[in-house]
Design an enzyme around this catalytic site. Structure first.
Site, mmCIF file in Angstrom:
data_model
loop_
_atom_site.group_PDB
_atom_site.id
_atom_site.type_symbol
_atom_site.label_atom_id
_atom_site.label_comp_id
_atom_site.label_asym_id
_atom_site.label_seq_id
_atom_site.Cartn_x
_atom_site.Cartn_y
_atom_site.Cartn_z
ATOM 1 N N TYR A 54 0.808 -1.213 0.000
ATOM 2 C CA TYR A 54 0.000 0.000 0.000
ATOM 3 C C TYR A 54 0.844 1.267 0.000
ATOM 4 O O TYR A 54 0.337 2.345 -0.333
ATOM 5 C CB TYR A 54 -0.941 0.032 1.207
ATOM 6 C CG TYR A 54 -1.880 -1.142 1.327
ATOM 7 C CD1 TYR A 54 -2.165 -1.962 0.232
ATOM 8 C CD2 TYR A 54 -2.496 -1.438 2.537
ATOM 9 C CE1 TYR A 54 -3.014 -3.039 0.351
ATOM 10 C CE2 TYR A 54 -3.359 -2.509 2.662
ATOM 11 C CZ TYR A 54 -3.614 -3.319 1.576
ATOM 12 O OH TYR A 54 -4.461 -4.386 1.706
ATOM 13 N N HIS A 121 0.966 -11.747 1.629
ATOM 14 C CA HIS A 121 -0.101 -11.006 0.961
ATOM 15 C C HIS A 121 -0.762 -11.808 -0.163
ATOM 16 O O HIS A 121 -1.950 -11.634 -0.445
ATOM 17 C CB HIS A 121 0.465 -9.696 0.406
ATOM 18 C CG HIS A 121 -0.558 -8.639 0.187
ATOM 19 N ND1 HIS A 121 -0.256 -7.305 0.144
ATOM 20 C CD2 HIS A 121 -1.891 -8.696 -0.019
ATOM 21 C CE1 HIS A 121 -1.354 -6.592 -0.056
ATOM 22 N NE2 HIS A 121 -2.357 -7.422 -0.172
ATOM 23 N N SER A 199 -12.872 -6.497 1.944
ATOM 24 C CA SER A 199 -13.807 -6.006 0.927
ATOM 25 C C SER A 199 -15.230 -6.512 1.148
ATOM 26 O O SER A 199 -15.878 -7.020 0.222
ATOM 27 C CB SER A 199 -13.332 -6.375 -0.487
ATOM 28 O OG SER A 199 -12.135 -5.707 -0.795
ATOM 29 N N LEU A 201 -17.752 -4.858 1.271
ATOM 30 C CA LEU A 201 -18.654 -4.047 0.443
ATOM 31 C C LEU A 201 -18.404 -4.270 -1.049
ATOM 32 O O LEU A 201 -18.817 -3.466 -1.885
ATOM 33 C CB LEU A 201 -18.492 -2.563 0.785
ATOM 34 C CG LEU A 201 -18.709 -2.197 2.255
ATOM 35 C CD1 LEU A 201 -18.630 -0.689 2.450
ATOM 36 C CD2 LEU A 201 -20.035 -2.721 2.757
ATOM 37 N N GLY A 204 -16.601 -1.644 -3.036
ATOM 38 C CA GLY A 204 -17.431 -0.467 -3.255
ATOM 39 C C GLY A 204 -18.607 -0.681 -4.180
ATOM 40 O O GLY A 204 -19.484 0.184 -4.284
ATOM 41 N N SER A 209 -26.676 1.758 -5.910
ATOM 42 C CA SER A 209 -27.564 0.969 -6.758
ATOM 43 C C SER A 209 -27.036 0.965 -8.180
ATOM 44 O O SER A 209 -26.754 2.004 -8.757
ATOM 45 C CB SER A 209 -28.983 1.552 -6.730
ATOM 46 O OG SER A 209 -29.829 0.798 -7.564
ATOM 47 N N ALA A 210 -26.900 -0.232 -8.744
ATOM 48 C CA ALA A 210 -26.372 -0.341 -10.098
ATOM 49 C C ALA A 210 -27.451 -0.772 -11.086
ATOM 50 O O ALA A 210 -27.151 -1.243 -12.173
ATOM 51 C CB ALA A 210 -25.214 -1.337 -10.117
ATOM 52 N N GLY A 211 -28.716 -0.611 -10.698
ATOM 53 C CA GLY A 211 -29.793 -0.979 -11.588
ATOM 54 C C GLY A 211 -29.884 -2.469 -11.817
ATOM 55 O O GLY A 211 -30.289 -2.927 -12.884
#
Length: 289
Positions: A54, A121, A199, A201, A204, A209-211
């Site tokens: 990172y 990692h 992750s 989520l 991200g 909402s992505a339809g």
């Protein structure tokens, strides 16, 4: 803080991923790194996670301030960027010499004398994982790390590594958008290895909402609960984590104190059986497309 004894009863409720923490936030009420760490500790979030890859271990070290004794400090080694700067230009080095040099660099940048949890990692196609873990075990005996972890590995990797030295935690993605880790959960529980779920989520993708059916299901439940779509997605991970045999520590990442508190609040959202069924059915529909 000790990691080796994490169980379903003693594992932290949630951690804080610091992949995107940078120098840009200093002095900002919501994004100051030191304030973020202090806010996490004050709220009971004690697991702080970064990585050599990172490029921000020095920032994390400065952000720790006087909180070092209050946190489980985690970092990772083994993934290195290539010269192009492209996100797909990286390689893995997991040989014993890299293990020894990487930990010294991380400790220096973080300004600490040991890490509580140190991860490989990413699995290596070149160095047998037994060699990597044997070198990591040397760091444990030297007092440089408290516990060994693996990230982005296979079930076979986990079994082979654990036969060399006890593995305390495995970090893998787990979210409504990525559920393949669920096939590993019985083995992790059998071996007494905690899952650190990164992750949650969906990088991200679940926060807006992505339809699609999943976005709509998240939006519908969020509206009813007075929450955000991201909170509902994170609440689903907590819901599933409470129903598996082993220890699970969800690891949402943020650089915002506001989002930190929203993520903590998500752990208190109780999803009904019908909510969970609706979310998982929508996720399956999305996967079938």
């Amino acid at each position: 803080m000790t990691v080796a004894t994490w169980t379903s009863d003693t594992a932290p409720l949630q951690g804080l991923g610091l992949m995107r923490l940078t120098d840009d936030g200093w002095g900002d009420d919501d994004r100051d790194p030191a304030r973020l760490v202090r806010a996490a500790v004050d709220a009971g979030v004690s697991v702080l996670d970064t990585a050599e890859m990172y490029g921000n271990e020095e920032v994390v070290g400065r952000a720790l301030g006087g909180c070092r004794q209050d946190v489980t400090l985690c970092s990772k080694f083994g993934v290195y960027w290539g010269p192009s700067g492209r996100m797909d230009d990286w390689s893995v080095r997991a040989d014993p010499a890299t293990v020894r040099s990487a930990i010294d660099g991380s400790l220096r940048r973080l300004g600490v004398d040991h890490l509580d949890l140190y991860y490989l990692h990413h699995r290596s196609e070149e160095t047998p994982i037994e060699e990597t873990v044997a070198a990591m075990a040397e760091l444990h005996r030297a007092g440089k790390i408290g516990a060994l972890g693996l990230s982005n590995v296979t079930l076979d990797d986990i079994r082979r590594a654990h036969a060399v030295h006890p593995i305390a935690a495995v970090q893998l993605e787990w979210s409504l958008a990525q559920r393949s880790v669920e096939t590993l959960l019985p083995t992790l529980a059998d071996l007494g290895i905690a899952l650190v779920a990164y992750s949650p989520l969906g990088h991200g993708s679940l926060t807006h909402s992505a339809g699609n059916p999943l976005g709509q299901a998240l939006a519908d439940i969020a509206a009813r609960e007075g929450a955000t779509r991201g909170q509902i997605a994170l609440a689903w991970v907590h819901h599933r984590a409470r129903r598996v045999a082993g220890a699970v520590v969800p690891l949402p990442g943020t650089t915002s104190i506001t989002h930190l508190h929203a993520n903590i609040a998500a752990a208190r959202i109780e999803l009904s059986g019908s909510d969970v069924a609706a979310l998982e059915d929508a996720a399956r529909q999305l996967g079938d497309r």
